[in-house]
Write an enzyme that holds these catalytic residues in place. Sequence first.
Site, short mmCIF file in Angstrom:
data_model
loop_
_atom_site.label_atom_id
_atom_site.label_comp_id
_atom_site.label_asym_id
_atom_site.label_seq_id
_atom_site.Cartn_x
_atom_site.Cartn_y
_atom_site.Cartn_z
N ARG A 86 -6.01 -11.31 32.07
CA ARG A 86 -4.65 -11.84 32.17
C ARG A 86 -4.62 -13.27 31.66
NH1 ARG A 86 -3.47 -13.05 36.68
NH2 ARG A 86 -5.30 -12.36 37.83
N TYR A 216 -4.22 -5.93 26.74
CA TYR A 216 -5.15 -5.83 27.87
C TYR A 216 -4.49 -5.77 29.24
CZ TYR A 216 -9.17 -6.29 30.77
OH TYR A 216 -10.13 -6.04 31.71
N GLY A 217 -4.85 -4.78 30.01
CA GLY A 217 -4.63 -4.73 31.45
C GLY A 217 -3.32 -5.28 31.95
N LYS A 225 1.32 -5.73 37.36
CA LYS A 225 1.59 -7.10 37.80
C LYS A 225 3.02 -7.50 37.47
CE LYS A 225 -2.48 -7.06 39.16
NZ LYS A 225 -3.11 -7.43 40.43
N HIS A 245 0.25 -8.47 46.76
CA HIS A 245 -1.01 -8.17 46.07
C HIS A 245 -2.04 -7.75 47.12
CE1 HIS A 245 -4.29 -9.78 43.07
NE2 HIS A 245 -4.14 -8.48 42.96
N SER A 267 -7.57 -11.80 42.70
CA SER A 267 -8.15 -10.91 41.70
C SER A 267 -9.67 -10.99 41.72
CB SER A 267 -7.63 -11.29 40.31
OG SER A 267 -6.23 -11.20 40.30
N ALA A 268 -10.29 -9.82 41.65
CA ALA A 268 -11.76 -9.71 41.64
C ALA A 268 -12.41 -10.33 42.88
CB ALA A 268 -12.35 -10.28 40.35
N CYS A 269 -11.74 -10.20 44.02
CA CYS A 269 -12.31 -10.72 45.27
C CYS A 269 -12.51 -9.62 46.31
CB CYS A 269 -11.43 -11.84 45.82
SG CYS A 269 -11.55 -13.32 44.80
N THR A 272 -10.53 -3.50 45.86
CA THR A 272 -10.88 -2.10 45.59
C THR A 272 -12.07 -1.69 46.45
OG1 THR A 272 -10.03 -2.29 43.35
CG2 THR A 272 -11.55 -0.47 43.77
N ASN A 273 -13.04 -2.58 46.56
CA ASN A 273 -14.22 -2.27 47.36
C ASN A 273 -13.88 -2.07 48.84
OD1 ASN A 273 -17.13 -2.52 45.99
ND2 ASN A 273 -15.63 -3.70 44.84
N ASP A 294 -4.52 -2.27 45.27
CA ASP A 294 -4.12 -3.53 44.61
C ASP A 294 -2.74 -4.04 45.01
OD1 ASP A 294 -5.02 -5.51 42.63
OD2 ASP A 294 -3.35 -4.83 41.40
N ARG A 385 -13.09 -2.98 32.94
CA ARG A 385 -12.29 -2.27 33.96
C ARG A 385 -12.36 -0.77 33.76
NH1 ARG A 385 -9.15 -5.35 37.96
NH2 ARG A 385 -9.73 -7.47 37.43
P1 GTP Z 1 -8.63 -6.95 41.11
O1 GTP Z 1 -8.63 -5.57 40.59
O2 GTP Z 1 -8.86 -7.99 40.05
O3 GTP Z 1 -7.40 -7.29 41.89
O4 GTP Z 1 -9.97 -7.12 42.03
P2 GTP Z 1 -10.32 -6.63 43.51
O5 GTP Z 1 -9.78 -7.62 44.49
O6 GTP Z 1 -9.96 -5.22 43.69
O7 GTP Z 1 -11.92 -6.82 43.54
P3 GTP Z 1 -13.09 -5.70 43.54
O8 GTP Z 1 -13.13 -4.89 44.78
O9 GTP Z 1 -13.03 -4.97 42.26
O10 GTP Z 1 -14.38 -6.64 43.56
C1 GTP Z 1 -14.61 -7.64 42.59
C2 GTP Z 1 -16.05 -8.06 42.60
O11 GTP Z 1 -16.42 -8.53 43.88
C3 GTP Z 1 -17.00 -6.91 42.25
O12 GTP Z 1 -18.00 -7.39 41.38
C4 GTP Z 1 -17.59 -6.53 43.59
O13 GTP Z 1 -18.88 -6.00 43.47
C5 GTP Z 1 -17.57 -7.85 44.36
N1 GTP Z 1 -17.41 -7.61 45.82
C6 GTP Z 1 -16.50 -6.80 46.41
N2 GTP Z 1 -16.67 -6.78 47.76
C7 GTP Z 1 -17.70 -7.61 48.02
C8 GTP Z 1 -18.36 -8.00 49.23
O14 GTP Z 1 -18.02 -7.58 50.35
N3 GTP Z 1 -19.39 -8.89 49.10
C9 GTP Z 1 -19.78 -9.37 47.88
N4 GTP Z 1 -20.80 -10.23 47.85
N5 GTP Z 1 -19.20 -9.00 46.72
C10 GTP Z 1 -18.17 -8.14 46.79
C1 SPV Z 2 -5.80 -8.57 38.85
O1 SPV Z 2 -6.13 -9.44 38.02
O2 SPV Z 2 -5.42 -8.86 40.00
C2 SPV Z 2 -5.91 -7.15 38.48
C3 SPV Z 2 -6.28 -6.81 37.11
O3 SPV Z 2 -5.63 -6.29 39.32
S1 SPV Z 2 -4.95 -6.86 36.00
O4 SPV Z 2 -4.27 -5.57 36.03
O5 SPV Z 2 -5.48 -7.14 34.66
O6 SPV Z 2 -4.02 -7.89 36.41
MN MN Z 3 -5.31 -7.21 41.38
#
Ligand code: GTP
Ligand code: SPV
Ligand code: MN
Length: 601
Positions: A86, A216-217, A225, A245, A267-269, A272-273, A294, A385
């Site tokens: 983004r 992209y995305g 978004k 979010h 994002s990426a925190c 999903t996990n 998300d 992704r």
């Molecule tokens: P967006 O799709 O960008 O909104 O991301 P998200 O918030 O869904 O994050 P996602 O679950 O994809 O995790 C992002 C990164 O954080 C990945 O590389 C995971 O492996 C890492 N991660 C997720 N959960 C944990 C956790 O509990 N501990 C640690 N150390 N890393 C984590």
């Molecule tokens: C984010 O960045 O929070 C995402 C990925 O979920 S994107 O769809 O590219 O915004």
């Molecule tokens: Mn997101």
Amino acid sequence: MEKLAPAIAPPPGIGDRRPRHKTVLDWVQSVAQLTQPENIFWCDGSEQENDFLLGEARRLNVLIKLNERKLPRSYLHRSNPNDVARVEQFTFICTPTKEEAGPTNNWIAPAEMYQKLHRLLKGAMRGRTMFVVPYIMGPPDSPLTKVGLELTDSIYVALSMRIMTRMGKIALERLGDDTRAEWNRGVHSLLDVNPERRFIAHFPQDNAIISVGSGYGGNVLLSKKCLALRIGSYLARKQGWMAEHMLILGVESPEGEKHYVAAAFPSACGKTNFAMLIPPSHFAGWRVTTVGDDIAWMQIRDGKLWAVNPENGYFGVVPGTSYKSNPNAMRSIEHDTIYTNVALTDDGDAWWEGKDGAPPAHAIDWRGNDWTPASKEKAAHPNSRFATPMRNNPVLDSHVEDGAGVPISAIIFGGRRSDTMPLVFQAFDWDHGVYVGATMASETTAAATGAVGRVRRDPMAMLPFCGYNIGDYFRHWLEMGKRLTSPPLIFHVNWFRKSPEGQFLWPGFGENMRVLKWIIDRSENRAGASETAIGYVPQARDLDLNELPGVSTEQIVILLSVNADEWRNELAGHGEFFDSLGGVVPEELQKQRQKLAERLS
Ligand code: GTP
Ligand code: SPV
Ligand code: MN
């Protein structure tokens, strides 16, 4: 050079079903007049259409077919290396006044932005196909569900929208021929994928989005978004609901007691996990199910907060995903998945950093270059992704299609913080929880272009996604609290606290179940905690830490500690952030800051 997005020629019966809706037809015609596509492809979402488009995308090298035996019906896409995340600096909220967009958004007046974009879009689709992608966001029978149309010259976008949304006939049927129906107008063109001509523009008052120059995305899947969060948040405030979010998960005890929680992490925190968490063996009989990973749309009913997931698929971070960290995600992406910017092995498999097993001896990296384990570059882009249908998820919640949504027992905020933030704490009440969300911060990640690892304030994980003035957004949160007679409890978590040596102190992933269980128990009034200056923090004895290997007592002490020096810094950071917003912060939140200052002194 290879031609970007050449026209495709569908056989009769495919791509030629025009809808009845007069305003839609007129709008598509007017965009076609401006952009001059070679032809118009009307998507209906059928299997034949999907097969045809997949075939064309392969022929045009937009998609590479992956090993059918290892990853049935799955594909690899490589985006332009200048276009991998983004772009917040090129994202605009075009409200009539700058004040409506507020201090956290880029703003350009609508007339000026339309003029600029229309100049860029003039003739932009010459020699290309314009896909008309009708879609709905939300379960078909939810009162919150919205219709959108995206016009795009990217076949990758058309194919991805089919995964990410409920696409095609279902949306046109919902529109019918009611010319007064509310629907979102999205226009997307790749142009020449040049960062200098890249704009993601939102016109909340017109319920319209124009995105150019990216493929992209979050820049181009306009449902996500752009509509579900930026336009969504604007509509939500006007209509009295919330667009956030947030992931939504269900957690069921061995006795069959079920709760739902919603969690906002930037994002990426870890959304999903967390949404797909598998409890460790110590929690035999507990089950976590996914409603969404998300985005949450939430409304009040009977004084409670109810949430739906507006999406139909997951656009998730690939690196770090493994059978160890997230088995449910791994099983979800084993078939019918579009991967973007991962590495390609010699036997047609997808590979990325953090995948199970040894790295391949040779692969083609995300840019299309040869790669070996000795290479300095990463094989997969850090923001590579997957797009996968939510129905692939083995732990999909059984209520995911319920238009009524699921009742939310707790809201969780969280970010990536190496220090300061304990593993978990509970806000004293709703207003304090709004303050905790409004002041949350996180280290930046590869999900957006720019520096990575810089701590920034990201209120409610919505900094890049709030489609109006952030002060009014905080006010909306406070007002929702007044309307809730049984409000969810509000918590803050941090899976990312580090030791002085830079190691994560908490194992995370499945072990986060221990924190989730405490949160559920707090909402049922059956878990202990200590009252501290920042909120209720569990003591080690309040958490179930049995059979937690590799975490020392000292680690737990640090994880649950509230360090006075760190918190005085944090408080100063809150103050700087509020000051930077130039007077839009509601009085109630300023008072909350004052109270925190008093508790810390
Ligand atoms: P967006 O799709 O960008 O909104 O991301 P998200 O918030 O869904 O994050 P996602 O679950 O994809 O995790 C992002 C990164 O954080 C990945 O590389 C995971 O492996 C890492 N991660 C997720 N959960 C944990 C956790 O509990 N501990 C640690 N150390 N890393 C984590
Ligand atoms: C984010 O960045 O929070 C995402 C990925 O979920 S994107 O769809 O590219 O915004
Ligand atoms: Mn997101």
